[in-house]
Write a protein that holds these residues in place. Sequence first.
Motif, PDB file in Angstrom:
ATOM      1  N   UNK A 190       0.835  -1.204   0.000  1.00 17.60           N
ATOM      2  CA  UNK A 190       0.000   0.000   0.000  1.00 17.60           C
ATOM      3  C   UNK A 190       0.869   1.254   0.000  1.00 17.60           C
ATOM      4  N   UNK A 191       1.965   1.220   0.737  1.00 18.22           N
ATOM      5  CA  UNK A 191       2.835   2.387   0.815  1.00 18.22           C
ATOM      6  C   UNK A 191       3.506   2.655  -0.532  1.00 18.22           C
ATOM      7  N   UNK A 192       3.992   1.601  -1.193  1.00  8.03           N
ATOM      8  CA  UNK A 192       4.641   1.771  -2.495  1.00  8.03           C
ATOM      9  C   UNK A 192       3.649   2.277  -3.535  1.00  8.03           C
ATOM     10  N   UNK A 193       2.431   1.754  -3.523  1.00 12.88           N
ATOM     11  CA  UNK A 193       1.403   2.228  -4.461  1.00 12.88           C
ATOM     12  C   UNK A 193       1.068   3.686  -4.176  1.00 12.88           C
ATOM     13  N   UNK A 194       1.002   4.042  -2.901  1.00 11.51           N
ATOM     14  CA  UNK A 194       0.758   5.435  -2.518  1.00 11.51           C
ATOM     15  C   UNK A 194       1.845   6.359  -3.076  1.00 11.51           C
ATOM     16  N   UNK A 195       3.076   5.864  -3.128  1.00 10.04           N
ATOM     17  CA  UNK A 195       4.182   6.661  -3.652  1.00 10.04           C
ATOM     18  C   UNK A 195       4.222   6.690  -5.176  1.00 10.04           C
ATOM     19  N   UNK A 196       3.385   5.902  -5.837  1.00  7.47           N
ATOM     20  CA  UNK A 196       3.297   5.964  -7.297  1.00  7.47           C
ATOM     21  C   UNK A 196       3.733   4.718  -8.026  1.00  7.47           C
ATOM     22  N   UNK A 197       4.089   3.657  -7.314  1.00  9.36           N
ATOM     23  CA  UNK A 197       4.458   2.412  -7.993  1.00  9.36           C
ATOM     24  C   UNK A 197       3.216   1.790  -8.631  1.00  9.36           C
ATOM     25  N   UNK A 198       3.423   1.184  -9.805  1.00  4.19           N
ATOM     26  CA  UNK A 198       2.336   0.505 -10.511  1.00  4.19           C
ATOM     27  C   UNK A 198       2.436  -1.005 -10.292  1.00  4.19           C
ATOM     28  N   UNK A 199       1.295  -1.665 -10.228  1.00  4.16           N
ATOM     29  CA  UNK A 199       1.263  -3.104  -9.984  1.00  4.16           C
ATOM     30  C   UNK A 199       0.719  -3.834 -11.201  1.00  4.16           C
ATOM     31  N   UNK A 200       1.406  -4.926 -11.551  1.00  2.00           N
ATOM     32  CA  UNK A 200       0.941  -5.786 -12.634  1.00  2.00           C
ATOM     33  C   UNK A 200       0.924  -7.221 -12.115  1.00  2.00           C
ATOM     34  N   UNK A 201      -0.275  -7.775 -11.958  1.00  2.00           N
ATOM     35  CA  UNK A 201      -0.418  -9.127 -11.448  1.00  2.00           C
ATOM     36  C   UNK A 201      -0.215 -10.124 -12.588  1.00  2.00           C
ATOM     37  N   UNK A 202       0.930 -10.795 -12.582  1.00  2.00           N
ATOM     38  CA  UNK A 202       1.235 -11.780 -13.627  1.00  2.00           C
ATOM     39  C   UNK A 202       2.472 -12.556 -13.211  1.00  2.00           C
ATOM     40  N   UNK A 203       2.754 -13.620 -13.943  1.00  2.00           N
ATOM     41  CA  UNK A 203       3.971 -14.393 -13.750  1.00  2.00           C
ATOM     42  C   UNK A 203       4.883 -14.215 -14.949  1.00  2.00           C
ATOM     43  N   UNK A 204       6.179 -14.332 -14.716  1.00  2.00           N
ATOM     44  CA  UNK A 204       7.150 -14.226 -15.797  1.00  2.00           C
ATOM     45  C   UNK A 204       7.175 -15.546 -16.553  1.00  2.00           C
ATOM     46  N   UNK A 205       6.870 -15.498 -17.841  1.00  5.39           N
ATOM     47  CA  UNK A 205       6.916 -16.705 -18.673  1.00  5.39           C
ATOM     48  C   UNK A 205       8.259 -16.856 -19.373  1.00  5.39           C
ATOM     49  N   UNK A 206       8.871 -15.717 -19.748  1.00  9.23           N
ATOM     50  CA  UNK A 206      10.139 -15.776 -20.487  1.00  9.23           C
ATOM     51  C   UNK A 206      10.884 -14.457 -20.330  1.00  9.23           C
ATOM     52  N   UNK A 207      12.205 -14.542 -20.270  1.00  7.17           N
ATOM     53  CA  UNK A 207      13.060 -13.366 -20.227  1.00  7.17           C
ATOM     54  C   UNK A 207      13.739 -13.233 -21.588  1.00  7.17           C
ATOM     55  N   UNK A 208      13.523 -12.111 -22.250  1.00  5.26           N
ATOM     56  CA  UNK A 208      14.143 -11.858 -23.558  1.00  5.26           C
ATOM     57  C   UNK A 208      15.467 -11.135 -23.346  1.00  5.26           C
ATOM     58  N   UNK A 209      16.551 -11.707 -23.868  1.00  2.00           N
ATOM     59  CA  UNK A 209      17.878 -11.108 -23.765  1.00  2.00           C
ATOM     60  C   UNK A 209      18.301 -10.642 -25.147  1.00  2.00           C
ATOM     61  N   UNK A 210      18.708  -9.372 -25.231  1.00  2.00           N
ATOM     62  CA  UNK A 210      19.114  -8.816 -26.516  1.00  2.00           C
ATOM     63  C   UNK A 210      20.431  -9.426 -26.984  1.00  2.00           C
ATOM     64  N   UNK A 211      20.503  -9.778 -28.251  1.00  2.00           N
ATOM     65  CA  UNK A 211      21.702 -10.401 -28.779  1.00  2.00           C
ATOM     66  C   UNK A 211      22.864  -9.450 -28.945  1.00  2.00           C
ATOM     67  N   UNK A 212      22.563  -8.158 -29.192  1.00  2.00           N
ATOM     68  CA  UNK A 212      23.648  -7.230 -29.509  1.00  2.00           C
ATOM     69  C   UNK A 212      24.480  -6.825 -28.292  1.00  2.00           C
ATOM     70  N   UNK A 213      23.882  -6.728 -27.111  1.00  2.34           N
ATOM     71  CA  UNK A 213      24.631  -6.286 -25.936  1.00  2.34           C
ATOM     72  C   UNK A 213      24.419  -7.157 -24.707  1.00  2.34           C
TER      73      UNK A 213
END
Length: 516
Positions: A190-213
């Motif tokens: 509640x405190x973090x949301x009050x300070x302006x943090x946004x919440x997204x309820x989900x699970x991480x399915x995949x992490x995309x890593x850029x090939x160039x860097x």
Amino acid sequence: MPPTFVRIAQWPRRLEVPDSRPIRDVVVAGGGIVGWSAAAALRRHLPNVGVTVIADAPAPDALAERIGSTLPSIAAFHGDLGLSEMNAVARTASGYRVGTQFEGWAGNRPAYVHTYGEHGRPFGATSFHLYWHRVRQAGGTASFDTFSPAAELARMGRFVHPQGGPGSILASFEYGLQLNPARYLDLMRAFAVHLGAREHQAKIAQVDVRGEDGFVGGLRLDDGQVVTADLFVDCTGPAARIRSALDAKFEDWSCYLPCDRVILAEGTAPASLPVMDSVVAMSSGWRWQAASPARTSHGLVYASAHLSDSKAERALRVHSGAEPRGPAVAIRIGRRPDPWLRNCVAVGEAAVALEPLEWTNLHVAHSAIDRIVAMMPDRECAPIELAEFNRQSAAEAERIRDFLMLHYVTSDRREPFWRDAAAMRIPDGLAHTLRLFRERGRLPFQEEETFARDSWLSVLFGQGVLPHRADPLTDALPIARIEAAMGQMRDSIRAMASPLPTHADYLGNMMRRAVR
């Protein structure tokens, strides 16, 4: 004769500096206490940075999310956030703790209390503990912790906040909190949301890593969305869901700390609320009991090589009278050599995993969060800046590891588990500390030190580790004068503690003020 002027090269009218690309968007992965604490700190101190929390539930092996005992450093963390202690304690059914009682860790020696803050008062030409050691060598019997005001509060179950001037006995101790994790999580979210943090309820399915860097390009979530950011803060616990996608490097510390399993249980709050935890050594590990106004937390930490999970569960039931909350949790003791790599930084147990002895799990996370805020790079994540973050993180983690290991290698218990623990190879930092202390009672200075000198002394003396010889500076005072001064200290500490309110009464007064 007029003065002579020498023409010097003219400064360039414009200094050429590389374009700055500040970090504007941060994704925090992890919907537990650690993740929401990171989000709150980033929003409080870097208000121009957008923060999105991927609020996936913490895994069972994320111990910082499940264990309520904290170190005194949590007060400073709350203060930096602007979160009042009234909210952090009274509104979450949490409480206070001034230390931990260790029983059975040093063979037949009496139990001792490790508290936070001053033991004894300085007098004469050198430190109090050196005078205490001289009296001990002369036949004195008073334990070192009897000169700690916090230990007296702990034994009597009393509490007040530190108060008074520099000379006051009640100004010389520190305290941690005994959190109620579920309600504390709600508060921090509640405190973090009050300070302006946004919440997204989900699970991480995949992490995309850029090939160039090799940077993290984005996270694919199980709801089909893709989130991108300039920086990814991994608070997903030991699995390190994002950071592990960049490399699998891990420094195993199982050769230093012997326990690799923990089982947790929970019971009702006791009628008389203590202000210290209890940690009891067992034949194949140790168990704890810690109480807040909302619950009593129980746990058993052990080595799977010496005790099966089923026997550990039975032992916990017998000693706690409570049913285990889920199966045993495996602990992979160690750390990632580079918690911050490119545009991803691992926080808490995503970076370093330790057994919960001395309750450092949440502290390590808070320390990393503070370091991120203080050392925030730009979007290029210059390697030199990340290397300094990683250097400080490594020094802190290794010193904590050494402090935990101290409890094992100084025990003289004779069961196979304890013999194996005592035979572990001691890392260079701890070996130097023990050699220096055993010679004449001195302790080395370390840059990244979580536990203060008096904490080291409390455990060393409690475990029965004594210097070989008295410090010659203590010879300046007659032994009778030293004993008299120490006697007055003990009398003053006892007199101070007796009229103070019980822990439960103190919390009750706080709650009444909170609801006004």
